[in-house]
Design a protein around this motif. Structure first.
Motif, PDB file in Angstrom:
ATOM      1  N   TYR A 173      43.502  40.149  43.929  1.00 43.20           N
ATOM      2  CA  TYR A 173      43.177  40.957  42.760  1.00 43.20           C
ATOM      3  C   TYR A 173      41.828  41.657  42.888  1.00 43.20           C
ATOM      4  CZ  TYR A 173      47.326  39.630  40.197  1.00 43.20           C
ATOM      5  OH  TYR A 173      48.633  39.506  39.802  1.00 43.20           O
ATOM      6  N   CYS A 201      42.816  44.688  44.728  1.00 46.69           N
ATOM      7  CA  CYS A 201      43.513  45.599  43.818  1.00 46.69           C
ATOM      8  C   CYS A 201      42.512  46.338  42.926  1.00 46.69           C
ATOM      9  CB  CYS A 201      44.506  44.813  42.968  1.00 46.69           C
ATOM     10  SG  CYS A 201      45.467  45.811  41.805  1.00 46.69           S
ATOM     11  N   ALA A 202      41.526  45.619  42.416  1.00 49.48           N
ATOM     12  CA  ALA A 202      40.536  46.232  41.516  1.00 49.48           C
ATOM     13  C   ALA A 202      39.705  47.299  42.224  1.00 49.48           C
ATOM     14  CB  ALA A 202      39.623  45.159  40.947  1.00 49.48           C
ATOM     15  N   ARG A 262      44.346  49.364  40.379  1.00 50.51           N
ATOM     16  CA  ARG A 262      43.620  48.947  39.173  1.00 50.51           C
ATOM     17  C   ARG A 262      44.248  49.549  37.928  1.00 50.51           C
ATOM     18  NH1 ARG A 262      39.016  50.551  40.662  1.00 50.51           N
ATOM     19  NH2 ARG A 262      38.901  52.512  39.505  1.00 50.51           N
ATOM     20  N   GLY A 305      44.435  42.597  35.855  1.00 47.29           N
ATOM     21  CA  GLY A 305      43.971  41.933  37.062  1.00 47.29           C
ATOM     22  C   GLY A 305      44.441  40.486  37.147  1.00 47.29           C
TER      23      GLY A 305
END
Length: 258
Positions: free
Chosen positions: A146, A149-150, A156, A162
């Protein structure tokens, strides 16, 4: 050839595994593991059945004459060292993945002669007890996924909650496992898959080992929306084929060393 020289690759079939004699497989455990697709690992009866099936296999292998005490990393490391000598190789490079890194490092420690280099991938250090640290690995895997991903605008935007979404979903599954019906990819038959917190945590942790971590946020979001087919397919994909795994060796390593 490499650099004008011939390069030979020797693949070790570790004692007790697929091509060795004896192959310490457990058909009864294979059948049980396949059945757990439709069971919750958090249910006490599943754990009881797991223990009973493992004991049944152990007793059968012992009755057949298998010296179960001889199946461990210490003995396997000695096998690696003796294999080099038997093949007449003066010096070689050792490569190991996952548990193979543990075995490679123990071989380097106990039998350094003739080892030119060691390459290890997805490292399991001999000094680390992976049974005790497994849940930490699952937490670290989800955090890394995550965080990545952020750092990517599209990801995001697609999953704004998240890791909080993952934590919420896994707590929901701990309280109430999800029952999902999907068509089995291999047979096309309608298959009941139970997804609980244990299974989801394992999927997330294992995804970082096999390079499937990019699909995790979407799978979690699918569960958060009340579905679960993506996770169900991951559960099905995680079932070993029959007569593939050497449980005799696996339990020898896990129970004796960890």
């Amino acid at each position: 050839k490499a650099g004008g020289q011939h390069v030979a690759v020797a693949v070790l079939d570790q004692r007790g595994t697929l091509r060795s004699d004896p192959f310490l497989s457990c058909p009864e455990v294979d059948a049980f593991m396949e059945s757990t697709v439709g069971l919750s690992w958090l249910a006490p009866e599943t754990l009881q059945q797991d223990a009973a099936t493992t004991r049944q296999c152990r007793d059968r292998l012992a009755a057949a004459g298998a010296d179960l005490a001889a199946y461990n990393s210490t003995e396997s490391a000695a096998d690696v060292a003796e294999l080099r000598v038997a093949m007449g190789i003066r010096e070689w490079n050792i490569y190991g993945v996952s548990y193979g890194t543990d075995l490679a490092l123990q071989t380097l420690r106990d039998h350094p002669a003739g080892i030119r280099s060691v390459t290890i991938d997805a490292v399991v250090p001999p000094a680390i007890n992976v049974i005790e640290t497994g849940w930490r690995a699952a937490r670290e895997s989800s955090t890394a996924i995550y965080d990545t991903c952020a750092a990517q605008p599209d990801c995001r935007a697609a999953f704004p909650e998240g890791r909080a979404e993952y934590i919420r979903v896994i707590n929901e599954l701990a309280a109430s496992p999800r029952v999902v019906h999907v068509a089995h990819p291999a047979t096309g038959k309608d298959t009941t898959v139970v997804i609980d917190a244990f299974k989801l945590s394992y999927i997330v942790q294992f995804s970082t080992l096999i390079g499937h971590q990019k699909s995790v946020p979407l799978m979690i979001h699918d569960l958060a929306a009340g579905a679960g087919k993506l996770a169900a397919y991951e559960v099905l994909a995680g079932v070993f084929p029959p007569d593939f795994n050497s449980y005799g060796l696996m339990w020898g390593v896990l129970c004796r060393e960890m």
